[in-house]
Design a protein around this motif. Structure first.
Motif, PDB file in Angstrom:
ATOM      1  N   GLY A  52       0.825  -0.984   0.111  1.00 25.75           N
ATOM      2  CA  GLY A  52       0.125   0.076   0.011  1.00 25.75           C
ATOM      3  C   GLY A  52       0.418   1.334  -0.193  1.00 25.75           C
ATOM      4  N   SER A  53      -0.028   2.424   0.170  1.00 29.09           N
ATOM      5  CA  SER A  53       0.744   4.004   0.224  1.00 29.09           C
ATOM      6  C   SER A  53       0.235   4.693   1.382  1.00 29.09           C
ATOM      7  N   LEU A  54       1.135   5.410   1.445  1.00 37.38           N
ATOM      8  CA  LEU A  54       0.749   7.067   2.931  1.00 37.38           C
ATOM      9  C   LEU A  54       1.634   7.988   2.205  1.00 37.38           C
ATOM     10  N   ARG A  55       1.180   9.287   2.654  1.00 29.28           N
ATOM     11  CA  ARG A  55       1.905   9.942   2.142  1.00 29.28           C
ATOM     12  C   ARG A  55       2.040  11.056   3.397  1.00 29.28           C
ATOM     13  N   LEU A  56       3.339  11.045   4.062  1.00 23.61           N
ATOM     14  CA  LEU A  56       3.979  11.844   4.825  1.00 23.61           C
ATOM     15  C   LEU A  56       4.296  13.304   4.619  1.00 23.61           C
ATOM     16  N   SER A  57       3.433  13.859   5.308  1.00 25.68           N
ATOM     17  CA  SER A  57       3.444  16.007   5.232  1.00 25.68           C
ATOM     18  C   SER A  57       5.403  15.922   6.518  1.00 25.68           C
ATOM     19  N   CYS A  58       4.962  17.531   6.324  1.00 27.03           N
ATOM     20  CA  CYS A  58       6.435  17.956   6.985  1.00 27.03           C
ATOM     21  C   CYS A  58       5.949  19.282   6.644  1.00 27.03           C
ATOM     22  N   ALA A  59       5.539  19.996   8.505  1.00 26.07           N
ATOM     23  CA  ALA A  59       4.922  21.015   7.741  1.00 26.07           C
ATOM     24  C   ALA A  59       6.203  21.907   8.672  1.00 26.07           C
ATOM     25  N   SER A  60       6.650  23.201   8.132  1.00 26.71           N
ATOM     26  CA  SER A  60       7.107  24.363   8.620  1.00 26.71           C
ATOM     27  C   SER A  60       6.353  25.025   9.518  1.00 26.71           C
ATOM     28  N   SER A  61       6.645  26.034  10.910  1.00 25.74           N
ATOM     29  CA  SER A  61       6.289  26.889  11.145  1.00 25.74           C
ATOM     30  C   SER A  61       6.345  28.464  10.756  1.00 25.74           C
TER      31      SER A  61
END
Length: 128
Positions: free
Chosen positions: A16-25
């Motif tokens: 399967g698949s997943l999408r990770l996010s990395c958000a900056s402040s």
């Protein structure tokens, strides 16, 4: 110092698949080299991928061809699209960022705290 928050982890079946996010402040990531790392239980943290100021990317052999790193500067987010997942992808995933004046200065060895900012991580579990 930029602050980072990872999200998108969870449980997924093998293949399967997943999408990770990395958000900056509130910091634009256009001048940052951003990397994704992972640490499985009982193992050392390992580098998986990074994206430089100009958008060039690099991947470890273990994720090459399956994972894709990208960034949306307008949203101040870096993504890690993980496809064809395997049980060995199970780990806690971290993003890190370090400001660089030149894309050539982006590499897997530059993410040394406190020079680089790190997030708290998000858990990914791949089930068979």
């Amino acid at each position: 110092q930029v602050q980072l928050v990872e999200s998108g982890g969870g449980s997924v079946q093998a293949g399967g698949s997943l999408r990770l996010s990395c958000a900056s402040s509130g910091y634009s990531l256009t001048t940052y080299c951003v990397g994704w790392f992972r640490q499985a239980a009982g193992k050392q943290r390992e580098w998986g991928s990074h994206i430089s100021n100009d958008g060039s990317t690099s991947y470890s052999h273990s994720v090459q061809g399956r994972f894709n790193i990208s960034k949306d500067p307008a949203k101040e987010v870096v993504y890690l699209q993980m496809n064809s997942q395997k049980s060995e992808d199970t780990a806690k995933y971290y993003c890190a960022a370090r400001q660089r004046s030149n894309s050539a200065h982006c590499g897997d060895g530059i993410f040394i705290p406190p020079l680089a900012a790190w997030g708290e991580g998000t858990q990914v579990t791949v089930t068979s």
